[in-house]
Motif scaffolding. Sequence first.
Motif, PDB file in Angstrom:
ATOM      1  N   LEU A 167      41.305   8.468 -57.370  1.00 43.75           N
ATOM      2  CA  LEU A 167      42.267   8.405 -58.478  1.00 43.75           C
ATOM      3  C   LEU A 167      42.793   6.990 -58.675  1.00 43.75           C
ATOM      4  O   LEU A 167      42.950   6.518 -59.805  1.00 43.75           O
ATOM      5  N   LEU A 192      50.657  10.790 -63.716  1.00 41.88           N
ATOM      6  CA  LEU A 192      50.047  11.757 -62.810  1.00 41.88           C
ATOM      7  C   LEU A 192      50.690  11.635 -61.434  1.00 41.88           C
ATOM      8  O   LEU A 192      50.758  10.551 -60.870  1.00 41.88           O
ATOM      9  N   ALA A 198      42.603  15.606 -63.223  1.00 38.18           N
ATOM     10  CA  ALA A 198      43.587  14.538 -63.432  1.00 38.18           C
ATOM     11  C   ALA A 198      43.933  14.384 -64.912  1.00 38.18           C
ATOM     12  O   ALA A 198      45.081  14.109 -65.259  1.00 38.18           O
ATOM     13  N   GLU A 199      42.961  14.557 -65.766  1.00 37.10           N
ATOM     14  CA  GLU A 199      43.199  14.423 -67.207  1.00 37.10           C
ATOM     15  C   GLU A 199      43.939  15.623 -67.793  1.00 37.10           C
ATOM     16  O   GLU A 199      44.673  15.483 -68.763  1.00 37.10           O
ATOM     17  N   ALA A 209      38.297  14.087 -61.930  1.00 36.05           N
ATOM     18  CA  ALA A 209      38.673  13.406 -63.181  1.00 36.05           C
ATOM     19  C   ALA A 209      39.176  14.409 -64.210  1.00 36.05           C
ATOM     20  O   ALA A 209      40.194  14.179 -64.874  1.00 36.05           O
ATOM     21  N   ARG A 210      38.476  15.538 -64.349  1.00 33.42           N
ATOM     22  CA  ARG A 210      38.903  16.564 -65.316  1.00 33.42           C
ATOM     23  C   ARG A 210      40.275  17.114 -64.954  1.00 33.42           C
ATOM     24  O   ARG A 210      41.153  17.259 -65.812  1.00 33.42           O
ATOM     25  N   PHE A 212      43.581   6.390 -62.704  1.00 32.79           N
ATOM     26  CA  PHE A 212      44.293   7.601 -63.107  1.00 32.79           C
ATOM     27  C   PHE A 212      45.788   7.544 -62.782  1.00 32.79           C
ATOM     28  O   PHE A 212      46.581   8.273 -63.370  1.00 32.79           O
ATOM     29  N   GLY A 247      40.002   4.684 -60.019  1.00 37.55           N
ATOM     30  CA  GLY A 247      39.645   5.084 -61.382  1.00 37.55           C
ATOM     31  C   GLY A 247      40.743   4.829 -62.404  1.00 37.55           C
ATOM     32  O   GLY A 247      40.561   5.098 -63.588  1.00 37.55           O
ATOM     33  N   THR A 306      33.519  13.921 -58.375  1.00 34.18           N
ATOM     34  CA  THR A 306      34.376  13.048 -59.186  1.00 34.18           C
ATOM     35  C   THR A 306      34.588  13.597 -60.591  1.00 34.18           C
ATOM     36  O   THR A 306      35.651  13.387 -61.173  1.00 34.18           O
TER      37      THR A 306
END
Length: 120
Positions: A51, A62, A26-27, A23-24, A56, A54, A19
Amino acid sequence: HADVGVTVADARWMKPLDTALVARLAEEHDVLITVEEGSIGGFGDHVLHYLSLGGFLDEGTLKARPMVLPDKYIEAGSMGEQYEEAGLSQRFIEATALRLLGKPVSMGSSSLADEEPTIA
């Protein structure tokens, strides 16, 4: 496309999902594409679920797309021929990325704009 940056992340396994890596990515990216030699319900869906839960995907900035084997019989052939028939070859991955980035999709004399997505 020289104006498109690409990051390749080798997830290595589906569970437990990394995760922190997802997450990284996605950011730091506008588009995430997962490519797998599996069917619907695999790694890409696991990533999409994470995603979504969370948050995102909440702002709509995104874009995420899983690419999987289609639900059809694929003729025997070389690995490259099978990837091509399955829609998982380099040209299909590139076309998917360009489409998600809003860029023209054309390779050589053939256009991939009307190709079927790799879903069941």
